[in-house]
Design a protein around this motif. Sequence first.
Motif, PDB file in Angstrom:
ATOM      1  N   LYS A   1       0.851  -1.186   0.000  1.00  0.00           N
ATOM      2  CA  LYS A   1       0.000   0.000   0.000  1.00  0.00           C
ATOM      3  C   LYS A   1       0.883   1.230   0.000  1.00  0.00           C
ATOM      4  O   LYS A   1       1.964   1.224   0.575  1.00  0.00           O
ATOM      5  N   SER A   2       0.401   2.282  -0.654  1.00  0.00           N
ATOM      6  CA  SER A   2       1.053   3.586  -0.598  1.00  0.00           C
ATOM      7  C   SER A   2       0.240   4.474   0.329  1.00  0.00           C
ATOM      8  O   SER A   2      -0.996   4.395   0.352  1.00  0.00           O
ATOM      9  N   TYR A   3       0.933   5.315   1.080  1.00  0.00           N
ATOM     10  CA  TYR A   3       0.285   6.224   2.034  1.00  0.00           C
ATOM     11  C   TYR A   3       0.840   7.627   1.829  1.00  0.00           C
ATOM     12  O   TYR A   3       2.015   7.797   1.532  1.00  0.00           O
ATOM     13  N   ILE A   4      -0.033   8.600   2.030  1.00  0.00           N
ATOM     14  CA  ILE A   4       0.396   9.996   2.093  1.00  0.00           C
ATOM     15  C   ILE A   4      -0.197  10.571   3.372  1.00  0.00           C
ATOM     16  O   ILE A   4      -1.418  10.563   3.563  1.00  0.00           O
ATOM     17  N   VAL A   5       0.689  11.046   4.248  1.00  0.00           N
ATOM     18  CA  VAL A   5       0.246  11.707   5.470  1.00  0.00           C
ATOM     19  C   VAL A   5       0.652  13.175   5.366  1.00  0.00           C
ATOM     20  O   VAL A   5       1.753  13.493   4.921  1.00  0.00           O
ATOM     21  N   LYS A   6      -0.270  14.047   5.731  1.00  0.00           N
ATOM     22  CA  LYS A   6      -0.005  15.483   5.695  1.00  0.00           C
ATOM     23  C   LYS A   6      -0.561  16.105   6.963  1.00  0.00           C
ATOM     24  O   LYS A   6      -1.751  16.001   7.242  1.00  0.00           O
ATOM     25  N   ARG A   7       0.337  16.712   7.746  1.00  0.00           N
ATOM     26  CA  ARG A   7      -0.081  17.411   8.974  1.00  0.00           C
ATOM     27  C   ARG A   7       0.099  18.903   8.733  1.00  0.00           C
ATOM     28  O   ARG A   7       1.116  19.334   8.194  1.00  0.00           O
ATOM     29  N   THR A   8      -0.900  19.669   9.131  1.00  0.00           N
ATOM     30  CA  THR A   8      -0.916  21.110   8.897  1.00  0.00           C
ATOM     31  C   THR A   8      -1.113  21.854  10.205  1.00  0.00           C
ATOM     32  O   THR A   8      -1.921  21.444  11.041  1.00  0.00           O
ATOM     33  N   LYS A   9      -0.390  22.945  10.358  1.00  0.00           N
ATOM     34  CA  LYS A   9      -0.532  23.844  11.502  1.00  0.00           C
ATOM     35  C   LYS A   9      -0.867  25.215  10.951  1.00  0.00           C
ATOM     36  O   LYS A   9      -0.248  25.672   9.989  1.00  0.00           O
ATOM     37  N   LYS A  10      -1.870  25.861  11.546  1.00  0.00           N
ATOM     38  CA  LYS A  10      -2.277  27.196  11.101  1.00  0.00           C
ATOM     39  C   LYS A  10      -2.140  28.183  12.247  1.00  0.00           C
ATOM     40  O   LYS A  10      -2.449  27.851  13.387  1.00  0.00           O
ATOM     41  N   VAL A  11      -1.681  29.377  11.904  1.00  0.00           N
ATOM     42  CA  VAL A  11      -1.631  30.483  12.861  1.00  0.00           C
ATOM     43  C   VAL A  11      -2.248  31.708  12.200  1.00  0.00           C
ATOM     44  O   VAL A  11      -2.297  31.814  10.968  1.00  0.00           O
ATOM     45  N   THR A  12      -2.711  32.621  13.028  1.00  0.00           N
ATOM     46  CA  THR A  12      -3.277  33.876  12.541  1.00  0.00           C
ATOM     47  C   THR A  12      -2.374  35.014  12.983  1.00  0.00           C
ATOM     48  O   THR A  12      -2.037  35.120  14.172  1.00  0.00           O
ATOM     49  N   ARG A  13      -1.972  35.839  12.034  1.00  0.00           N
ATOM     50  CA  ARG A  13      -1.119  36.988  12.369  1.00  0.00           C
ATOM     51  C   ARG A  13      -1.950  38.016  13.114  1.00  0.00           C
ATOM     52  O   ARG A  13      -3.096  38.308  12.747  1.00  0.00           O
ATOM     53  N   VAL A  14      -1.337  38.595  14.150  1.00  0.00           N
ATOM     54  CA  VAL A  14      -1.980  39.634  14.950  1.00  0.00           C
ATOM     55  C   VAL A  14      -1.074  40.859  14.904  1.00  0.00           C
ATOM     56  O   VAL A  14       0.097  40.781  15.260  1.00  0.00           O
ATOM     57  N   GLY A  15      -1.607  41.980  14.450  1.00  0.00           N
ATOM     58  CA  GLY A  15      -0.847  43.229  14.437  1.00  0.00           C
ATOM     59  C   GLY A  15      -0.333  43.580  13.058  1.00  0.00           C
ATOM     60  O   GLY A  15      -0.006  42.714  12.258  1.00  0.00           O
ATOM     61  N   ASP A  16      -0.283  44.900  12.800  1.00  0.00           N
ATOM     62  CA  ASP A  16       0.175  45.402  11.500  1.00  0.00           C
ATOM     63  C   ASP A  16       1.573  45.987  11.543  1.00  0.00           C
ATOM     64  O   ASP A  16       2.126  46.332  10.522  1.00  0.00           O
ATOM     65  N   THR A  17       2.149  46.086  12.718  1.00  0.00           N
ATOM     66  CA  THR A  17       3.480  46.684  12.816  1.00  0.00           C
ATOM     67  C   THR A  17       4.546  45.600  12.687  1.00  0.00           C
ATOM     68  O   THR A  17       4.249  44.418  12.576  1.00  0.00           O
ATOM     69  N   GLU A  18       5.802  46.043  12.746  1.00  0.00           N
ATOM     70  CA  GLU A  18       6.908  45.092  12.691  1.00  0.00           C
ATOM     71  C   GLU A  18       6.922  44.180  13.913  1.00  0.00           C
ATOM     72  O   GLU A  18       7.460  43.089  13.866  1.00  0.00           O
ATOM     73  N   LYS A  19       6.348  44.650  15.011  1.00  0.00           N
ATOM     74  CA  LYS A  19       6.275  43.834  16.226  1.00  0.00           C
ATOM     75  C   LYS A  19       4.947  43.094  16.229  1.00  0.00           C
ATOM     76  O   LYS A  19       4.007  43.473  16.915  1.00  0.00           O
ATOM     77  N   PHE A  20       4.869  42.043  15.448  1.00  0.00           N
ATOM     78  CA  PHE A  20       3.643  41.262  15.324  1.00  0.00           C
ATOM     79  C   PHE A  20       3.708  40.042  16.236  1.00  0.00           C
ATOM     80  O   PHE A  20       4.768  39.639  16.704  1.00  0.00           O
ATOM     81  N   THR A  21       2.571  39.451  16.459  1.00  0.00           N
ATOM     82  CA  THR A  21       2.479  38.173  17.154  1.00  0.00           C
ATOM     83  C   THR A  21       1.569  37.288  16.321  1.00  0.00           C
ATOM     84  O   THR A  21       1.085  37.687  15.267  1.00  0.00           O
ATOM     85  N   TRP A  22       1.303  36.098  16.812  1.00  0.00           N
ATOM     86  CA  TRP A  22       0.377  35.213  16.133  1.00  0.00           C
ATOM     87  C   TRP A  22      -0.355  34.375  17.162  1.00  0.00           C
ATOM     88  O   TRP A  22       0.116  34.176  18.272  1.00  0.00           O
ATOM     89  N   THR A  23      -1.525  33.931  16.773  1.00  0.00           N
ATOM     90  CA  THR A  23      -2.306  33.054  17.637  1.00  0.00           C
ATOM     91  C   THR A  23      -2.497  31.724  16.927  1.00  0.00           C
ATOM     92  O   THR A  23      -2.553  31.658  15.702  1.00  0.00           O
ATOM     93  N   ASP A  24      -2.594  30.682  17.711  1.00  0.00           N
ATOM     94  CA  ASP A  24      -2.788  29.337  17.191  1.00  0.00           C
ATOM     95  C   ASP A  24      -4.183  29.229  16.586  1.00  0.00           C
ATOM     96  O   ASP A  24      -5.173  29.552  17.234  1.00  0.00           O
TER      97      ASP A  24
END
Length: 183
Positions: free
Chosen positions: A94-117
């Motif tokens: 059998k052939s398998y393809i596994v794909k795990r994805t992580k998403k974050v959302t950018r917070v802030g418009d300045t150079e000092k940004f953060t992100w949330t899960d």
Amino acid sequence: MKLEYLIMNNFRSFYGETKKINFAHGEKNVTVVHAKNGSGKTGILNAFTWALYDSFTPAFKFPKQLVNKRAISEAKSGDIVSAWAEIKFSHNDKSYIVKRTKKVTRVGDTEKFTWTDSGSSVRLQWQSGDGHWHNEELVDDVIGRVLPKDLHSYFFFDGERIEKIVDQTSEQKKEIKNAAKKL
């Protein structure tokens, strides 16, 4: 388990989609990843452990920072940025393809940004002789039958730490012996 390829996208130090890393087969069945320190070898190793087991090696620093910082910095505030690792492997015809994805959302418009899960997901597809791909619901169960999680550290390990496999205490040697029996 025969590894066929790995592709990453915005995973750690790898910005954008990487070229497909094809693994050796047949008579030339060893693939060596050799590069300077800081170039992403540990990232590649952890792309495997993360995609297959949602875990990381002990030397992996800052596991919550999976999404490439450049990709986040180029996004606008409120944009979702994804990182993923995709592995194709074969096992028992059998052939398998596994794909795990992580998403974050950018917070802030300045150079000092953060992100949330913004969450993560995993998808496993398999194909046998009929040529059709099928979605698998029991991802951990299927991967665990191919290569149990408690054995993966003997197959996916940091070469810089190879001496730890050779220089073992009697208890650790017993653990390796039991792992070999289980396999």
